[in-house]
Enzyme design. Structure first.
Site, PDB file in Angstrom:
ATOM      1  CE  LYS A 285      -4.280  -1.820   2.057  1.00 35.21           C
ATOM      2  NZ  LYS A 285      -5.329  -1.808   3.226  1.00 35.21           N
ATOM      3  CG  ASP A 321      -8.289   0.737   3.251  1.00 38.42           C
ATOM      4  OD1 ASP A 321      -9.138  -0.067   2.787  1.00 38.42           O
ATOM      5  OD2 ASP A 321      -7.037   0.318   2.996  1.00 38.42           O
TER       6      ASP A 321
HETATM    7  P1  NAP Z   1      -0.463  -4.375   8.866  1.00 40.18           P
HETATM    8  O1  NAP Z   1      -0.055  -3.261   8.319  1.00 40.18           O
HETATM    9  O2  NAP Z   1       0.543  -5.639   9.082  1.00 40.18           O
HETATM   10  O3  NAP Z   1      -0.312  -3.936  10.560  1.00 40.18           O
HETATM   11  C1  NAP Z   1      -0.665  -5.012  11.599  1.00 40.18           C
HETATM   12  C2  NAP Z   1      -0.710  -4.260  13.077  1.00 40.18           C
HETATM   13  O4  NAP Z   1      -1.204  -5.124  14.054  1.00 40.18           O
HETATM   14  C3  NAP Z   1       0.571  -3.717  13.440  1.00 40.18           C
HETATM   15  O5  NAP Z   1       0.412  -2.538  14.209  1.00 40.18           O
HETATM   16  C4  NAP Z   1       1.075  -4.966  14.246  1.00 40.18           C
HETATM   17  O6  NAP Z   1       1.985  -4.298  15.268  1.00 40.18           O
HETATM   18  C5  NAP Z   1      -0.226  -5.296  14.924  1.00 40.18           C
HETATM   19  N1  NAP Z   1      -0.267  -6.590  15.613  1.00 40.18           N
HETATM   20  C6  NAP Z   1      -0.063  -7.725  14.714  1.00 40.18           C
HETATM   21  N2  NAP Z   1      -0.032  -8.689  15.420  1.00 40.18           N
HETATM   22  C7  NAP Z   1      -0.258  -8.700  16.764  1.00 40.18           C
HETATM   23  C8  NAP Z   1      -0.504  -9.281  17.788  1.00 40.18           C
HETATM   24  N3  NAP Z   1      -0.381 -10.383  18.023  1.00 40.18           N
HETATM   25  N4  NAP Z   1      -0.644  -8.476  18.826  1.00 40.18           N
HETATM   26  C9  NAP Z   1      -0.774  -7.003  18.995  1.00 40.18           C
HETATM   27  N5  NAP Z   1      -0.623  -6.526  17.889  1.00 40.18           N
HETATM   28  C10 NAP Z   1      -0.494  -7.197  16.792  1.00 40.18           C
HETATM   29  O7  NAP Z   1      -1.941  -4.676   8.890  1.00 40.18           O
HETATM   30  P2  NAP Z   1      -3.052  -3.942   8.511  1.00 40.18           P
HETATM   31  O8  NAP Z   1      -3.304  -3.758   6.832  1.00 40.18           O
HETATM   32  O9  NAP Z   1      -3.117  -2.496   9.321  1.00 40.18           O
HETATM   33  O10 NAP Z   1      -4.307  -4.777   8.994  1.00 40.18           O
HETATM   34  C11 NAP Z   1      -4.631  -4.883  10.421  1.00 40.18           C
HETATM   35  C12 NAP Z   1      -5.944  -5.431  10.524  1.00 40.18           C
HETATM   36  O11 NAP Z   1      -6.859  -4.488   9.794  1.00 40.18           O
HETATM   37  C13 NAP Z   1      -6.310  -6.614   9.862  1.00 40.18           C
HETATM   38  O12 NAP Z   1      -6.961  -7.434  10.946  1.00 40.18           O
HETATM   39  C14 NAP Z   1      -7.184  -6.481   8.809  1.00 40.18           C
HETATM   40  O13 NAP Z   1      -8.112  -7.603   8.623  1.00 40.18           O
HETATM   41  C15 NAP Z   1      -7.729  -5.451   8.934  1.00 40.18           C
HETATM   42  N6  NAP Z   1      -8.381  -4.404   7.993  1.00 40.18           N
HETATM   43  C16 NAP Z   1      -9.828  -4.698   7.656  1.00 40.18           C
HETATM   44  C17 NAP Z   1      -9.931  -4.071   6.490  1.00 40.18           C
HETATM   45  C18 NAP Z   1     -11.378  -3.680   6.031  1.00 40.18           C
HETATM   46  O14 NAP Z   1     -11.712  -3.285   4.929  1.00 40.18           O
HETATM   47  N7  NAP Z   1     -12.370  -4.231   7.042  1.00 40.18           N
HETATM   48  C19 NAP Z   1      -9.176  -3.188   5.593  1.00 40.18           C
HETATM   49  C20 NAP Z   1      -7.818  -3.171   5.872  1.00 40.18           C
HETATM   50  C21 NAP Z   1      -7.301  -3.870   7.083  1.00 40.18           C
HETATM   51  P3  NAP Z   1       3.388  -4.360  15.462  1.00 40.18           P
HETATM   52  O15 NAP Z   1       3.824  -2.995  14.738  1.00 40.18           O
HETATM   53  O16 NAP Z   1       3.921  -4.445  16.600  1.00 40.18           O
HETATM   54  O17 NAP Z   1       3.875  -5.202  14.579  1.00 40.18           O
END
Ligand code: NAP
Length: 519
Positions: A285, A321
């Protein structure tokens, strides 16, 4: 044309599979190297669709382990029995043809002369094509293994130059798109498995997916190509959503997953295919922005794009988003204030979030888009993250507060947003916030959409919070993306319905004890 290979190991199963395959395919490939005792006469007598007879040796990825002469004898027999096509390997054609008895002149059997590379897609395929075109083949088949998505473009260019009928595509996960988009690529045939588990080569898509999801029957050279850029992409429900929308709105377009290792060469090379637009997901992204011709102000501000639109050859980046998340929250809060469950309106009251204190859990891509959106709407934002430095960095970009996950303070929070994958399928028993920290009147937005109701959402509901899950956000960002690509506005209900069906389907196949509830 679509061909289904028959990989049964005994005659009864082969006959059964051939009958079943003939319901969907234009051609059936009898892989007699799989059969313990190939009764060619009996099989060919029972065909209801044209048949390719193939007797692939082990050296070419097949199952035939016997003497070369015995293998070729079976192919000669297939020709005598008037098989519609016989597939012979490029290095066996001379030997097969050397026998005057099998001269195909006057015989209805057509010869497919094939070349396979199981490890890579070599750069000199034009030479291979030239050589094969002089072999006496009626049809040439060149199949290679894709180690990167770019290998598909090598095959596409080969097909563009071909003068003779050519079957060509890439094997492997990276190559699946060349099978799905075979008409756009120009291959005269694609192979599909009869069902999952009955593939004759890696990357073969099953016939039901090919027909029902990617609608290959209605694809043609003009079909507009859209897709998801990311890694991994195989879990995505995007193809199920966008392809249904294309069908419902009568658009000649298809949406495919692009598993990409390096985004820059992908964007550059796939211009050859004239792709019309992309969804962008983890991990591209941010990095995709440098490959685009222009970005909208929101992308510049957030530093992330999830949508690319090809406007007359110029690639434009957008972020859907952010607005999707804001509208989802606003609908939920407005719905709660009116005493109804969340509203589903296209426009929302953007003043609702002004002055509200919002805590975002996570500092990744989703958190970034949401944090900028909330800040823009006048909310007081705090970012809490497992990796504190990352929280600080994002907070610095947005201009808000930051902390560690354990710093969460319920009395200073009107809205909690979970933007971590904690609680996501399959680890559905996890939750990022202790139930006792959730207070009545709080709004809790979990961006996760699989499962549709997370443990966080369930517990927040029990505590009297206003609750919304990730599905409405997903539907809104997809709808906005679709609108940017096509100028048509799909219904959010339609997208949510397709997503629910798909998620229920996937989960019941993977784990049928997990309940899936609609929020
Ligand atoms: P990302 O860029 O990989 O970021 C993941 C985030 O979650 C980071 O801040 C990470 O922390 C944290 N994290 C991961 N595993 C963790 C754990 N076990 N305990 C605590 N924190 C944890 O992913 P993203 O794209 O932002 O997506 C994050 C979430 O948003 C996902 O669940 C995804 O399904 C959801 N999402 C939903 C939509 C929708 O349209 N509904 C769209 C996009 C994303 P660290 O920095 O410490 O690694």
């Amino acid at each position: 044309m679509i061909c289904i290979p028959i990989v049964a190991t005994n005659l009864d199963d082969a006959v059964k599979d051939m009958a079943e395959a003939s319901r969907f395919a234009d051609i059936v490939e009898l892989r007699i190297d799989y059969l313990k005792q190939p009764d060619l006469k009996s099989l060919l007598e029972r065909r209801t669709k044209p048949v390719i007879v193939t007797n692939r040796p082990v050296r070419e990825g097949g199952k035939f382990e016997g003497r070369e002469e015995d293998r070729l004898s079976l192919l000669r027999l297939a020709i005598q029995l008037q098989a519609d096509y016989v597939d012979v390997e490029h290095d066996s054609i001379q030997r097969l043809r050397g026998n005057a008895a099998i001269n195909t002149t006057g015989n209805k059997t057509k010869l497919i002369v094939s070349y396979h590379h199981f490890n890579e897609t070599p750069g000199n395929l034009s030479e291979t094509y030239q050589k094969l075109s002089k072999s006496g083949a009626d049809i040439i088949k060149i199949v290679t293994f894709a180690n990167t998505i770019i290998d598909n473009i090598t095959i596409y260019r080969l097909l563009q130059q071909a003068k003779m009928p050519l079957i060509s595509f890439c094997m492997g996960e990276y190559g699946a798109i060349s099978r799905i988009l075979y008409k756009k690529f120009g291959s005269c045939l694609t192979f599909a498995s009869l069902q999952k588990g009955k593939e004759s080569a890696p990357g073969q898509v099953n016939i039901h997916e090919l027909l029902n999801v990617y609608r290959v029957r209605s694809q043609d050279k003009q079909t507009a190509i859209y897709g998801l850029i990311g890694n991994p992409v195989s879990h995505s429900i995007g193809p199920y959503i966008h392809n249904v929308l294309f069908k419902e709105l009568g658009l000649n377009a298809v949406y495919v997953p692009f598993k990409v290792d390096k985004v820059e060469p992908f964007i550059k090379e796939f211009k050859a295919l004239d792709t019309r637009g992309y969804s962008v997901t983890i991990p591209y992204k941010e990095s995709v922005i440098g490959c685009l011709d222009e970005t909208d102000p929101m992308v510049k501000k957030i530093g992330a794009a999830n949508t690319v639109v090809n406007k007359d050859g110029r690639l434009m980046g957008y972020n859907t988003d952010c607005e999707a998340a804001m509208k989802t929250l606003e609908c939920a809060i407005e719905g709660a204030s009116r005493g109804s469950s969340q509203l589903k309106t296209a426009t929302t009251n953007s003043a609702l979030l002004k002055g509200k204190t919002a805590t975002i859990l996570g500092a990744g891509g989703a958190a970034r888009a949401i944090a900028f959106g909330l800040k823009h709407r006048g909310a007081i934002v705090t970012i809490l993250n497992r990796n504190y430095e990352r929280a600080q960095l994002l907070a610095g970009d947005v201009g808000c507060l930051s902390g560690r996950l354990e710093d969460f303070q319920a009395d200073r929070t009107d809205i909690i947003i979970n933007a971590t994958p904690v609680g996501m399928y399959p680890a559905v028993d996890a939750t990022p916030i202790d139930k006792n920290k959730l207070k009545p009147g709080m709004a809790v937005f979990d961006t996760i959409y699989n499962p549709l109701e997370t443990r966080l959402m369930r517990e927040a509901r029990e505590q009297g919070c206003t609750v919304v899950g990730g599905l409405p956000m997903f539907a809104r960002q997809a709808a906005e993306q679709f609108q940017l690509w096509t100028g048509r506005t799909p219904s959010l209900e339609s997208i949510e319905k397709i997503a629910c069906e798909r998620l229920a389907n996937t989960q019941s196949r993977n784990d049928n004890h997990l309940p899936i509830k609609k929020s």
